[in-house]
Design a protein around this motif. Structure first.
Motif, PDB file in Angstrom:
ATOM      1  N   LEU A  21       0.889  -7.394   5.973  1.00 25.17           N
ATOM      2  CA  LEU A  21       1.252  -6.107   6.596  1.00 25.17           C
ATOM      3  C   LEU A  21       1.563  -5.046   5.548  1.00 25.17           C
ATOM      4  CD1 LEU A  21       3.653  -7.382   9.402  1.00 25.17           C
ATOM      5  CD2 LEU A  21       1.288  -6.621   9.683  1.00 25.17           C
ATOM      6  N   SER A  22       2.226  -5.462   4.471  1.00 25.49           N
ATOM      7  CA  SER A  22       2.581  -4.446   3.469  1.00 25.49           C
ATOM      8  C   SER A  22       1.317  -3.976   2.748  1.00 25.49           C
ATOM      9  CB  SER A  22       3.662  -4.949   2.516  1.00 25.49           C
ATOM     10  OG  SER A  22       3.213  -6.070   1.819  1.00 25.49           O
ATOM     11  N   ILE A  68       7.433  -3.160   4.013  1.00 30.62           N
ATOM     12  CA  ILE A  68       6.493  -2.030   4.007  1.00 30.62           C
ATOM     13  C   ILE A  68       7.108  -0.858   3.240  1.00 30.62           C
ATOM     14  CG2 ILE A  68       5.343  -0.330   5.495  1.00 30.62           C
ATOM     15  CD1 ILE A  68       5.095  -2.632   7.596  1.00 30.62           C
ATOM     16  N   ARG A  69       8.394  -0.591   3.484  1.00 29.86           N
ATOM     17  CA  ARG A  69       9.042   0.537   2.795  1.00 29.86           C
ATOM     18  C   ARG A  69       9.000   0.332   1.279  1.00 29.86           C
ATOM     19  NH1 ARG A  69       8.827   5.097   3.899  1.00 29.86           N
ATOM     20  NH2 ARG A  69      10.097   5.266   5.763  1.00 29.86           N
ATOM     21  N   ASP A  70       9.280  -0.896   0.822  1.00 28.63           N
ATOM     22  CA  ASP A  70       9.244  -1.172  -0.628  1.00 28.63           C
ATOM     23  C   ASP A  70       7.858  -0.934  -1.199  1.00 28.63           C
ATOM     24  OD1 ASP A  70      11.840  -1.870  -0.695  1.00 28.63           O
ATOM     25  OD2 ASP A  70      11.506  -4.040  -0.894  1.00 28.63           O
ATOM     26  N   GLU A  71       6.865  -1.432  -0.482  1.00 28.44           N
ATOM     27  CA  GLU A  71       5.485  -1.301  -0.955  1.00 28.44           C
ATOM     28  C   GLU A  71       5.071   0.168  -1.006  1.00 28.44           C
ATOM     29  OE1 GLU A  71       4.297  -4.212  -1.938  1.00 28.44           O
ATOM     30  OE2 GLU A  71       2.348  -3.389  -2.596  1.00 28.44           O
ATOM     31  N   LYS A 117       6.696   1.697  -4.067  1.00 21.83           N
ATOM     32  CA  LYS A 117       6.016   1.222  -5.284  1.00 21.83           C
ATOM     33  C   LYS A 117       4.727   1.989  -5.517  1.00 21.83           C
ATOM     34  CE  LYS A 117       7.138  -3.561  -5.074  1.00 21.83           C
ATOM     35  NZ  LYS A 117       6.507  -4.710  -4.456  1.00 21.83           N
ATOM     36  N   ASN A 118       4.081   2.367  -4.430  1.00 20.90           N
ATOM     37  CA  ASN A 118       2.804   3.071  -4.538  1.00 20.90           C
ATOM     38  C   ASN A 118       2.968   4.592  -4.494  1.00 20.90           C
ATOM     39  OD1 ASN A 118       0.262   1.115  -4.395  1.00 20.90           O
ATOM     40  ND2 ASN A 118       1.975   0.204  -3.283  1.00 20.90           N
TER      41      ASN A 118
END
Ligand code: PBG
Length: 328
Positions: free
Chosen positions: A152-153, A180-183, A186-187
């Motif tokens: 999902l992330s 998802i928020r972390d990913e 990161k991007n």
């Protein structure tokens, strides 16, 4: 306490005619607050009506652009996009969801090229891509939570790259909002909005949607092992609190009409905006009743107003276009 008595108070004075009724009305419908879900298909040519959802269609890429043009002309600026895919694209892992060039990403890019101001919401869940129709990856006879989080992330990043404005995780895996928020951070996608399907009940009302995207489950595992039990409302608070902590921007409750009490609680107790999803089964139930002349089409604003009255800030509804055309 105010004491009211008859005949000083006659409630009917304010119901005398439609102008007065309009003046004192507390809630009105506005297309800026309505979100039209749209199905795009890689098998259809032009448009194809969805048999279980009268007057709703699967669109190919060109026809969805035409539909969006019409919606924009009617003042609807937000859509929720769902893919309907060929079965050869499906597997146990839903791996096509991670392909940055998949049909949905391609469609998104075309939509955003043509309509840069349109706000596009995209579901984050694997169900259009798995052979099982489940929202996650099956392992050892279960929908595996943590394996699914990783998918999902990654999927969230490809969707955001392709132009999604709002990600809507609808899978009900634990921990997915945080992942998802972390990913996203990161991007460097700092401004991507997460609309969490925080309170998503396991519901029979999703039947026509599963027809529309072709995700009817074939395995014995029930979505009740991850979506909420409709007998519970305290659990809604638990789900909401987790999602707020993990980084959600907007909360969603669905289905809408059977859960007005929950919409009210969530909107009163938390300071995030709350959306509701008037889902496919709610739509088809009303459309069938209207078609059979069991009641007239005023049930459409009646249900939507009640959802707003309960505290919903915006509503995803298959009636968005109808309201824009008929309700002014
Ligand atoms: C998929 C998803 C579903 C809906 C929205 N996203 C179905 C499901 O969970 O099986 C239902 C929407 C509708 O019924 O209109 N995760």
């Amino acid at each position: 306490m105010i004491t009211r008595n008859f005949p000083k108070t006659r409630a009917r004075r304010l119901r005398k005619n439609s102008v007065i009724r309009d003046l004192i009305s507390e809630t009105s419908l506005n297309q800026k607050k309505l979100i039209q879900p749209l199905f795009v298909s890689d098998t259809v040519k032009g448009v194809e009506e969805i048999s279980s959802m009268p007057n709703q269609f699967r669109f190919d890429q060109n026809s969805v652009l035409k539909e969006i043009e019409e919606l924009k002309g009617l003042g609807i600026n937000t859509i929720a996009l769902f893919p309907h895919l060929k079965s050869i694209k499906k597997d146990n892992e839903g791996s096509e969801a991670l392909n940055p060039e998949n049909f949905l990403c391609d469609t998104l890019k075309k939509i955003k090229q043509n309509f840069p101001d349109l706000v596009v919401i995209v579901d984050v869940a694997l169900d259009p891509y798995t052979t099982s129709g489940h929202d996650g990856i099956l392992k050892d006879g279960k929908v595996d939570n943590d394996l699914t989080l990783n998918a999902l992330s990654k999927m969230s990043i490809t969707l955001t790259h392709s132009g999604a404005d709002i990600l809507a995780p609808s899978d009900m895996m634990d921990g997915r909002i945080g992942y998802i928020r972390d990913e996203l951070e990161k991007n460097d996608f700092k401004d991507t909005v997460i609309l969490s399907y925080a309170v998503k009940y396991a519901s029979s009302y999703y039947g026509p949607f599963r027809d529309a995207v072709g995700s009817k489950q074939k395995e014995g595992i029930s979505k009740k092992t991850y979506q909420m039990d409709f007998r519970n409302s305290k659990e809604a608070r638990k789900e909401v609190e987790l999602d707020i902590q993990e980084g959600a921007d907007i909360l969603m409750v669905k289905p809408a009409l059977p859960n007005l009490d929950v919409i009210k609680v969530v909107s009163e107790e938390y300071d995030l905006p709350v959306f509701a999803y008037q889902v496919s089964g709610e739509y088809s139930m009303l459309m069938n009743g209207i078609d059979k002349n069991l009641f007239d089409s005023n049930v459409i604003p009646e249900t939507l107003v009640s959802i707003f009255r309960a505290g919903s800030s915006s509503v995803l509804t298959y009636f968005a276009k109808w309201i824009a055309e008929n309700n002014g």
